[in-house]
Design a protein around this motif. Structure first.
Motif, short mmCIF file in Angstrom:
data_model
loop_
_atom_site.label_atom_id
_atom_site.label_comp_id
_atom_site.label_asym_id
_atom_site.label_seq_id
_atom_site.Cartn_x
_atom_site.Cartn_y
_atom_site.Cartn_z
N GLU A 161 0.85 -1.20 0.00
CA GLU A 161 0.00 0.00 0.00
C GLU A 161 0.88 1.24 0.00
O GLU A 161 1.97 1.23 0.56
CB GLU A 161 -0.90 0.01 1.23
CG GLU A 161 -1.89 -1.13 1.25
CD GLU A 161 -3.01 -0.95 2.27
OE1 GLU A 161 -3.05 0.09 2.96
OE2 GLU A 161 -3.85 -1.86 2.36
N GLU A 184 -7.32 -3.75 11.98
CA GLU A 184 -6.81 -2.37 11.94
C GLU A 184 -7.31 -1.51 13.10
O GLU A 184 -6.61 -0.62 13.56
CB GLU A 184 -7.16 -1.72 10.61
CG GLU A 184 -8.66 -1.63 10.35
CD GLU A 184 -9.01 -1.18 8.93
OE1 GLU A 184 -8.19 -1.36 8.03
OE2 GLU A 184 -10.12 -0.65 8.75
N GLU A 206 -6.58 2.26 -3.50
CA GLU A 206 -7.43 3.01 -2.56
C GLU A 206 -8.13 4.10 -3.37
O GLU A 206 -7.48 4.97 -3.94
CB GLU A 206 -6.59 3.62 -1.44
CG GLU A 206 -7.38 4.51 -0.48
CD GLU A 206 -8.57 3.79 0.14
OE1 GLU A 206 -8.36 2.88 0.93
OE2 GLU A 206 -9.74 4.14 -0.20
C1 NOJ Z 1 -8.74 0.98 5.15
C2 NOJ Z 1 -8.41 -0.46 4.94
O1 NOJ Z 1 -9.27 -1.29 5.68
C3 NOJ Z 1 -6.97 -0.66 5.32
O2 NOJ Z 1 -6.65 -2.03 5.25
C4 NOJ Z 1 -6.10 0.18 4.43
O3 NOJ Z 1 -4.77 0.06 4.85
C5 NOJ Z 1 -6.50 1.65 4.49
N1 NOJ Z 1 -7.91 1.79 4.30
C6 NOJ Z 1 -5.80 2.48 3.43
O4 NOJ Z 1 -6.21 2.10 2.16
#
Ligand code: NOJ
Ligand code: CA
Length: 682
Positions: free
Chosen positions: A336, A486, A383
């Motif tokens: 990411e 998260e 994203e």
């Molecule tokens: C939310 C997601 O659930 C997470 O896994 C990701 O790292 C962040 N958004 C950024 O895209």
């Protein structure tokens, strides 16, 4: 309900009811006879579900209203019924089991009204041993031709004594989409809830309301109107219309799973059975597996998505992860923060994302080649921040770029607040939509079908809920759609100990979840910071791999934290993500749960058990094992003094020879767990 004329259907293929019958009830039962649905037209179309002769869902309305056409419902009576049976077995290319049995009785009821326009519709009921599904089918007819706008679906799910029933639910139409801590309340206290909506009647019967095959329609939430009457409340478009369609149309299946106990809900395939077979002929490129990633570092603040001194997605860091993945048997590395956009206020404005432009310090060719040489694929990340028009404009190039570099899986993200998905309509006007309205149902599916053209599977974060579409589109490999790991890094607060004991009975009934288990450093902020860390023991982190099903599982922590606990890490290395068979063995919603799963194309079995904040001991009969085999049980369980708050790491790893006649007792600490591999011995 007064029943003036009860018609029991016994093997009659199609019955045209005599015009003299004024109001009537038709009934259909499950193959084992325990569930009966009675459809009645006394006060307009309604249905009722009995389980073992007791009402599970009491008399509940059916019908819908349109913006321009006359409503379907009130004043309609049963005109015709058609009955059939079906008993078949079909295969899942990947899943909790390879062979799925679809055994049901079907009844198609035609309702009609004495008027010129919009005067007939059908409801198709399927009754399985573990619940029912029904859907509306609205044919083309006078008054319902061309474009149709649904402004209300009248479907109800009525529950007797809602004050005595317990529900586990998350609110619908909130800013945080599906990412709420579950409420445990009596049903009467439920306001507007997402599905799967799970509750327990006073009798102990467990029920879960959801939907299957949500395609080109709005997601259904449940709104409690009069006490005990949960009404379908479809998520609207930005202009207030619920569904824009044309006749002939079919709604998604409305589903009601019913079981005498909590565990029964977990061993049901209703949602998959009500979806269409795969539209992909060749599914060989869809690869279940395990992955690591440049991810947790950003969530705990060690790295950034954006460029700078602690940028996570660099060429060298990705190669380091690729090496780690290759050495310990992972299939992929998620990266990411590799593309332009993250340096600006991306949460507020997703239009800045560019899906083909890597940062200067990320050499996509070099890293993907480095990985492929070692048998590890780069896992992509898009994203969108909910700017879906910006994404759609780039999607073809974005997937083509990844395909060129051997990427087979892309994680997508839609982190916009609920109701704040940004689309630009055909007139260039910006509209704000919900994640679970009809527009987004189409948008998510579009990303999946586009990805398939590039042999790419999709793992959606901030998704629309799962309704079993993985059967039809097997490259929709996983999604989020609940609070995942998260939340344990953000201090907002973290998932409570009972969270993972509620998920199997609620969110997971919908399908696989990318929860991202396996945090080994439970005190990255100090163990004392209970409000910013996973509220579990180490053994419970291992149990999650078996309990929370997903064909792709992440080892979410940083490599150094695995290297520091190689003994526990061995379980993550051994656990598969694709199963021959799965069996929920024991559990109560919000308290504890035990699952056993057999490796796909292998002899080994795995068990995961976990508990809420209460320590407890669970006994597991090993009768799921092959009676003719001996196994080495490799057990990872909480130590004697383990407890999640101050002693989460104490874990016992022991090996024992066992067979199908044995019984294991697993002591689980507060918010603890156990994970076992049963290695077949020759
Ligand atoms: C939310 C997601 O659930 C997470 O896994 C990701 O790292 C962040 N958004 C950024 O895209
Ligand atoms: Ca999320």
């Amino acid at each position: 309900m007064t029943i003036k004329n009860r018609i029991l259907l016994m093997g009659l293929a199609s019955v045209l009811l005599p015009a003299t019958v004024v109001a009537k009830t038709v009934e259909i039962s499950s193959p084992d006879g325990e569930i009966t649905v009675a459809i009645n037209d006394d006060n307009g179309p309604s249905y009722q579900i009995n389980f073992n002769n007791q009402p599970a869902i009491t008399s509940s309305k059916l019908g819908m209203r349109f913006k321009k056409a006359q409503a379907l419902g009130e004043g309609f009576s049963i005109k015709n019924v058609q009955q059939s049976q079906s008993n078949s077995t079909w295969q899942l290319p990947w899943g909790e089991r390879e062979h799925v049995v679809d055994h049901h009785n079907e009844l198609v009821v035609t309702f009609s009204a004495e008027r010129k326009t919009a005067n007939h519709f059908k409801v198709r009921f399927r009754v399985f041993n573990d619940g029912i599904g029904f859907r509306y089918e609205v044919p083309k007819q006078a008054g319902l031709a061309g474009n149709i706008e649904i402004i209300d679906e009248l479907t109800e799910f009525a529950i007797k004594q809602p004050e005595k029933a317990t529900a586990w639910w998350i609110p619908a139409r909130g800013w945080n989409r599906y990412e709420y801590v579950y409420n445990t309340t009596d049903v009467e206290s439920v306001d507007r809830a997402h599905t799967p909506f799970t509750f327990k009647l006073d009798s102990g019967v467990h029920i879960s309301i959801h939907e299957a095959a949500l395609v080109d329609y709005a997601g259904m939430t449940l709104d409690q109107q009069r006490p005990g009457v949960l009404k379908a409340d479809l998520t609207p478009w930005s202009d207030g219309i619920l569904v824009k369609t044309t006749a002939n149309f079919k709604t998604p299946w409305r589903t009601v799973q019913i079981s005498k106990d909590a565990v029964g809900l977990l061993n049901s395939d209703i949602i998959l059975n009500l979806n269409e077979p795969s539209k992909l002929e060749d599914t060989s490129w869809i690869e279940p597996g395990k992955y690591v990633g440049i991810w947790w570092g950003m969530h705990i603040g060690e790295n950034t998505w954006g460029s700078g001194a602690t940028h996570g997605a660099t060429t060298s860091e990705t190669k380091r992860y690729m090496d780690f993945a290759a050495e310990y048997g992972f299939d992929g590395v998620l990266v990411e923060g590799w593309n332009h956009g993250w340096d600006d206020d991306w949460y507020a404005n997703g239009d800045i994302f560019n899906f083909t432009k890597p940062y200067d310090d990320f050499d996509i060719k070099a890293v993907s080649e480095h990985g492929l040489a070692k048998g590890v694929r780069l896992i992509g990340h898009h994203e969108t921040s909910g700017s879906v028009t910006n994404y759609r404009n780039q999607i073809e190039d974005a997937f083509a770029l990844y395909e060129k570099h051997g990427v087979r899986q892309v994680k997508t993200g839609y982190v916009a607040d609920g109701g704040n998905i940004k689309r630009v309509d055909e007139n260039g006007i910006t509209r704000k939509e919900w994640h679970d309205g009809q527009f987004m149902a189409g948008e998510y599916l579009h990303s999946v079908t586009e990805a398939a053209k590039h042999k790419i599977s999709i793992n959606t974060h901030e998704p629309i809920k799962d309704t079993g579409l993985r059967r039809t589109y097997p490259n929709w490999i996983a999604r989020e759609g609940a609070r995942g790991q998260e939340f344990n890094a953000w201090g907002t607060p973290p998932n409570p100990p009972e969270h993972a004991a509620i998920l199997p009975f609620t969110r997971m009934l919908a399908g696989p979840m990318d929860f991202t288990p396996g945090i080994f450093d439970l005190g990255f902020n100090g163990l004392g910071d209970k409000s910013n860390r996973p509220q579990t023991t180490l053994a419970k982190q291992l149990a999650l791999y078996v309990v929370l099903y997903s064909p792709i599982q992440m080892a979410a922590d940083l490599p150094r934290n695995y290297l520091a606990k190689m003994d526990a890490f061995q379980f993550i290395r051994d656990v598969p993500t694709d199963w021959q068979e799965s069996k929920a063995i024991a559990g109560e919603v919000g308290d504890y749960v035990v699952f056993a799963r057999q490796e796909r194309n292998g002899d080994d079995w795995f068990v995961g058990a976990l508990t809420d904040e209460a320590a407890r001991s669970v006994t597991v009969k090993l009768d799921f094992l092959d009676a003719n085999k001996r196994y080495q049980a490799q057990i990872y369980r909480d130590g004697k003094n383990a407890e999640w708050k101050n002693n989460p790491y104490e874990m016992i790893i022991e090996n024992k020879e066992v067979n199908a006649k044995d019984v294991l007792t697993l002591p689980l600490a507060t918010s603890g767990g156990a994970a076992i591999r049963f290695k077949a011995l020759n």
